[in-house]
Every structure is written in C-alpha cells, then in structure tokens.
Design an enzyme around this catalytic site. Structure first.
Site, mmCIF file in Angstrom:
data_model
loop_
_atom_site.group_PDB
_atom_site.id
_atom_site.type_symbol
_atom_site.label_atom_id
_atom_site.label_comp_id
_atom_site.label_asym_id
_atom_site.label_seq_id
_atom_site.Cartn_x
_atom_site.Cartn_y
_atom_site.Cartn_z
ATOM 1 N N ASP A 262 0.747 -1.259 -0.615
ATOM 2 C CA ASP A 262 -0.093 0.045 -0.071
ATOM 3 C C ASP A 262 0.979 1.153 -0.095
ATOM 4 O O ASP A 262 2.352 1.210 0.471
ATOM 5 C CB ASP A 262 -0.976 -0.219 0.827
ATOM 6 C CG ASP A 262 -1.838 1.593 1.377
ATOM 7 O OD1 ASP A 262 -2.191 1.006 -0.085
ATOM 8 O OD2 ASP A 262 -2.647 1.044 2.434
ATOM 9 N N GLY B 230 0.554 5.670 -4.019
ATOM 10 C CA GLY B 230 -0.212 6.793 -4.806
ATOM 11 C C GLY B 230 -0.289 7.821 -3.466
ATOM 12 O O GLY B 230 0.870 9.134 -4.187
ATOM 13 N N HIS C 293 2.544 3.450 -8.495
ATOM 14 C CA HIS C 293 2.726 1.823 -9.173
ATOM 15 C C HIS C 293 4.206 1.475 -9.864
ATOM 16 O O HIS C 293 4.275 0.349 -9.405
ATOM 17 C CB HIS C 293 1.278 2.410 -9.918
ATOM 18 C CG HIS C 293 0.467 2.244 -8.948
ATOM 19 N ND1 HIS C 293 -0.848 1.928 -8.421
ATOM 20 C CD2 HIS C 293 -0.544 3.636 -9.325
ATOM 21 C CE1 HIS C 293 -1.192 2.426 -7.565
ATOM 22 N NE2 HIS C 293 -1.778 3.349 -8.383
ATOM 23 N N SER D 231 -10.272 -6.290 -5.282
ATOM 24 C CA SER D 231 -11.921 -6.833 -5.703
ATOM 25 C C SER D 231 -12.190 -5.326 -5.959
ATOM 26 O O SER D 231 -13.707 -5.286 -6.890
ATOM 27 C CB SER D 231 -12.493 -7.479 -5.066
ATOM 28 O OG SER D 231 -12.145 -8.558 -4.131
ATOM 29 N N ARG E 98 -12.146 2.858 -8.326
ATOM 30 C CA ARG E 98 -11.108 3.569 -8.469
ATOM 31 C C ARG E 98 -11.089 4.616 -10.083
ATOM 32 O O ARG E 98 -12.290 3.387 -11.325
ATOM 33 C CB ARG E 98 -8.780 3.281 -8.475
ATOM 34 C CG ARG E 98 -9.345 2.846 -7.085
ATOM 35 C CD ARG E 98 -8.015 2.616 -7.003
ATOM 36 N NE ARG E 98 -7.354 2.382 -5.643
ATOM 37 C CZ ARG E 98 -6.415 2.225 -4.944
ATOM 38 N NH1 ARG E 98 -5.161 2.846 -5.457
ATOM 39 N NH2 ARG E 98 -6.478 2.388 -3.778
ATOM 40 N N LEU F 243 10.762 -20.461 -4.479
ATOM 41 C CA LEU F 243 9.484 -19.633 -3.332
ATOM 42 C C LEU F 243 8.479 -19.595 -4.873
ATOM 43 O O LEU F 243 8.276 -19.699 -5.797
ATOM 44 C CB LEU F 243 9.472 -18.085 -3.238
ATOM 45 C CG LEU F 243 8.873 -17.255 -3.702
ATOM 46 C CD1 LEU F 243 8.741 -16.389 -1.964
ATOM 47 C CD2 LEU F 243 9.872 -15.655 -3.992
ATOM 48 N N ARG G 175 -5.241 -1.874 8.803
ATOM 49 C CA ARG G 175 -6.648 -3.008 8.022
ATOM 50 C C ARG G 175 -6.310 -4.009 7.278
ATOM 51 O O ARG G 175 -4.718 -3.263 6.491
ATOM 52 C CB ARG G 175 -7.535 -1.909 7.284
ATOM 53 C CG ARG G 175 -6.685 -1.070 6.785
ATOM 54 C CD ARG G 175 -8.473 0.232 5.878
ATOM 55 N NE ARG G 175 -7.939 0.383 5.247
ATOM 56 C CZ ARG G 175 -7.741 2.210 5.242
ATOM 57 N NH1 ARG G 175 -7.482 2.611 6.658
ATOM 58 N NH2 ARG G 175 -7.085 2.824 4.550
HETATM 59 C C1 IPE Z 1 -5.582 -3.434 -0.247
HETATM 60 O O1 IPE Z 1 -5.739 -1.537 -0.959
HETATM 61 C C2 IPE Z 1 -5.479 -3.669 -1.653
HETATM 62 C C3 IPE Z 1 -3.885 -3.675 -2.533
HETATM 63 C C4 IPE Z 1 -2.913 -2.971 -1.600
HETATM 64 C C5 IPE Z 1 -4.242 -3.837 -3.819
HETATM 65 P P1 IPE Z 1 -6.017 0.098 -0.496
HETATM 66 O O2 IPE Z 1 -5.940 1.107 -0.554
HETATM 67 O O3 IPE Z 1 -6.825 -0.376 -1.829
HETATM 68 O O4 IPE Z 1 -7.208 -0.563 0.783
HETATM 69 P P2 IPE Z 1 -7.749 0.632 1.373
HETATM 70 O O5 IPE Z 1 -8.748 1.315 0.384
HETATM 71 O O6 IPE Z 1 -6.626 1.793 2.423
HETATM 72 O O7 IPE Z 1 -8.268 0.137 2.457
HETATM 73 C C1 IPE Z 2 -1.404 0.415 -3.379
HETATM 74 O O1 IPE Z 2 -1.250 1.891 -3.377
HETATM 75 C C2 IPE Z 2 -1.665 0.138 -4.614
HETATM 76 C C3 IPE Z 2 -3.074 -0.660 -5.104
HETATM 77 C C4 IPE Z 2 -4.327 -0.917 -4.445
HETATM 78 C C5 IPE Z 2 -3.232 -1.153 -6.553
HETATM 79 P P1 IPE Z 2 -2.220 2.820 -3.251
HETATM 80 O O2 IPE Z 2 -2.516 2.921 -4.884
HETATM 81 O O3 IPE Z 2 -3.481 1.878 -2.130
HETATM 82 O O4 IPE Z 2 -1.813 4.176 -3.100
HETATM 83 P P2 IPE Z 2 -2.008 4.782 -1.937
HETATM 84 O O5 IPE Z 2 -3.114 4.405 -0.470
HETATM 85 O O6 IPE Z 2 -3.681 5.682 -2.481
HETATM 86 O O7 IPE Z 2 -1.048 5.517 -1.873
HETATM 87 MG MG MG Z 3 -4.258 1.898 -0.920
#
Ligand code: IPE
Ligand code: IPE
Ligand code: MG
Length: 256
Positions: A29, A32, A46, A75, A80, A140, A203
């Site tokens: 996570d 972004g 990304h 899912s 987005r 792995l 979470r």
């Molecule tokens: C969880 O991250 C999904 C992935 C890392 C692929 P999100 O960024 O989607 O989760 P929330 O929305 O903050 O809970």
């Molecule tokens: C994790 O980074 C990648 C995916 C969920 C696909 P995020 O895109 O959720 O980045 P943040 O949480 O918005 O910073």
């Molecule tokens: Mg995120």
C-alpha cells in the site's frame, strides 16, 4: 547492516530455521501517496512499486521464505478512476511480460489468485501463461493476488460446494473447515504466518480473510515504493519475537 541509531541489527535466522516464516503476505500500500508527496502522478508510484516488488521477491527467495503472497489489485479497486485502473492493468501486463522469464529462471513458481472471469482476455491469458510456465518450479511460490478479495474468494468457494451438493456428490453434513479451504484459491497453500502492510494503514482491506485467522501482522509506516531488503528483514525480525499461541498456551506453560 545497522539498525537506526547505529545499533547493530540482530542476525536473522538462517533459511532452514523454523522461525523464518513459511508464508509471508504483503499488502503493498501507499504507491499513490508516495507519488503525490513528490508531486508526481499516482501512476508513477505504481511504477516505482514494481521495483520494490522485484527486490522483495528476490530477497524473500534468498531468505528461504517458501510462499509470498502479494496483494496487487483488490476486488474493491474497481471503484478507482478508469484511468488508474487502466494503468494498474497495464502494469500487470508489463510485469508478466518483462519478468516472467527471470522469475522462471530463478525457480519461482507463480500462482495467480482472485477472480478471473471479469478480467480482460489478454490479462487472463497472461495469468494462465505465468502459472503454466512456472508450474514445475520448486523455489519460492509467488501468489499474485490480482482482482482478489477474501470475501469474494470465500463466496466462490461456497458456490462450488453448493454445486457439488446439488449434483448429489456431497452431503452438506460433510462440509467443514478443511473442505471449504480446499475450494479456496489457496487450496494446498499453508496460511500466511506473517502479513506485512505498508503505508501506515492498520487494516486487512479484504486480503486473505480466511487464511489470516492466526497470521501475525506487522504494519510499517513506509510507503510501498520505499520498501526494501532491510524493511523485509526488520518485519521478519519482529515476527521472530512474537509468541504464537493458536488458541493454546505459550510454550512451556502447563496451566494450573
Ligand atoms: C489494499 O489497498 C489493496 C492493495 C494493496 C492491492 P487499498 O489502498 O485498496 O486499501 P484501502 O482502500 O486503503 O483500505
Ligand atoms: C497500493 O497503493 C496499490 C494498489 C492498491 C493497487 P495505493 O494506490 O493504494 O496507494 P495509496 O494508498 O492511495 O497511497
Ligand atoms: Mg491504498
């Protein structure tokens, strides 16, 4: 290598030490936020995240981790903006096209988990190719959770069991935890011992809901693109200090 403050880091257990987690799950996570804090578009985060993924896969293999599950697209991520979804889809395409050969040479076995039926045909084909090409590999095991949600996975498993009941092959009274687990995408894979989530969110966000029943969680403040070999080792070290009881008593405790 030294830990923060110049204190030498304790050595990690060796690969065959039972304290090295057999299965690590990672909720990657913060891509972004990593980008936004640098004034870059989210897609740049990304892309940078793929570099963190490459070094993590490599290092997990070097440390003797058996299974690594990476949460790449949930899912719920369909909610987005279309442009971001398109960039995440392209990134998966490029990751498989560019890295599959190297993963296969490194003896990595790739197993995609998640729903396939609502993915584009070419992505489905690439996931199949990754699985087929690496099926016989013995290093792995890399589980790629793409278009994955724990609740969706459990619902799909229940549907498969219900279909077997309807066909008269299965007595509902025979349905237990083992039988349900056999219908999950992770059938035959041990549950994650350690789940790491980057970016400071505490979470699960629908990651391996069933399998995480007794996982240890390590939440790290770093954004995923900044995660590196030292971060992985630090998380494993923290895992080694946990006392896992699985509902029983701590080792050496006899009660009374
Ligand atoms: C969880 O991250 C999904 C992935 C890392 C692929 P999100 O960024 O989607 O989760 P929330 O929305 O903050 O809970
Ligand atoms: C994790 O980074 C990648 C995916 C969920 C696909 P995020 O895109 O959720 O980045 P943040 O949480 O918005 O910073
Ligand atoms: Mg995120």
């Amino acid at each position: 290598m030294s830990a923060a403050g110049g204190v030498p880091a304790r050595p990690l257990p060796s690969a065959d030490d039972p304290r090295i987690p057999t299965h690590i799950g990672i909720i990657m996570d913060g891509n972004g936020r990593w980008a936004q804090s640098r004034g870059l578009p989210r897609a740049a985060g990304h892309r940078k995240g793929v570099e963190a993924l490459r070094r993590t896969v490599r290092h997990a293999g070097e440390l003797g981790v058996g299974y690594l599950t990476i949460f790449s697209f949930s899912s719920e991520n369909w909610s987005r903006p279309a442009q971001e979804i398109a960039s995440l889809m392209s990134l998966l395409r490029r990751f498989i096209q560019q890295d599959l050969k190297e993963l296969a040479q490194a003896n990595v076995r790739v197993i995609p988990i998640g729903r396939r039926d609502d993915l584009a045909d070419d992505i489905r084909a690439l996931l199949v190719e990754a699985e087929e090409t690496t099926r016989a590999n013995t290093g792995l095991t890399l589980l790629v959770a793409f278009n994955y949600g724990g609740r969706d996975e459990i619902a799909r498993a229940c549907r498969k069991l219900a279909e077997r009941v309807r066909a008269g092959e299965l007595d509902p009274a025979a349905i237990d935890e083992t039988l349900l687990a056999c219908e999950l995408d992770t059938a035959g894979i041990p549950d994650p011992d350690l789940i790491i989530r980057t970016s400071g969110e505490n979470r699960l966000s629908n990651f391996t809901m069933w399998q995480a029943a007794y996982s240890e969680f390590v939440f790290v403040p770093q954004h995923w693109p900044d995660f590196d070999e030292a971060s992985l080792e630090a998380a494993i070290r923290e895992f080694c200090n946990r006392d896992r009881r699985f509902g029983g008593l701590a080792a050496g405790m006899t009660g009374g």
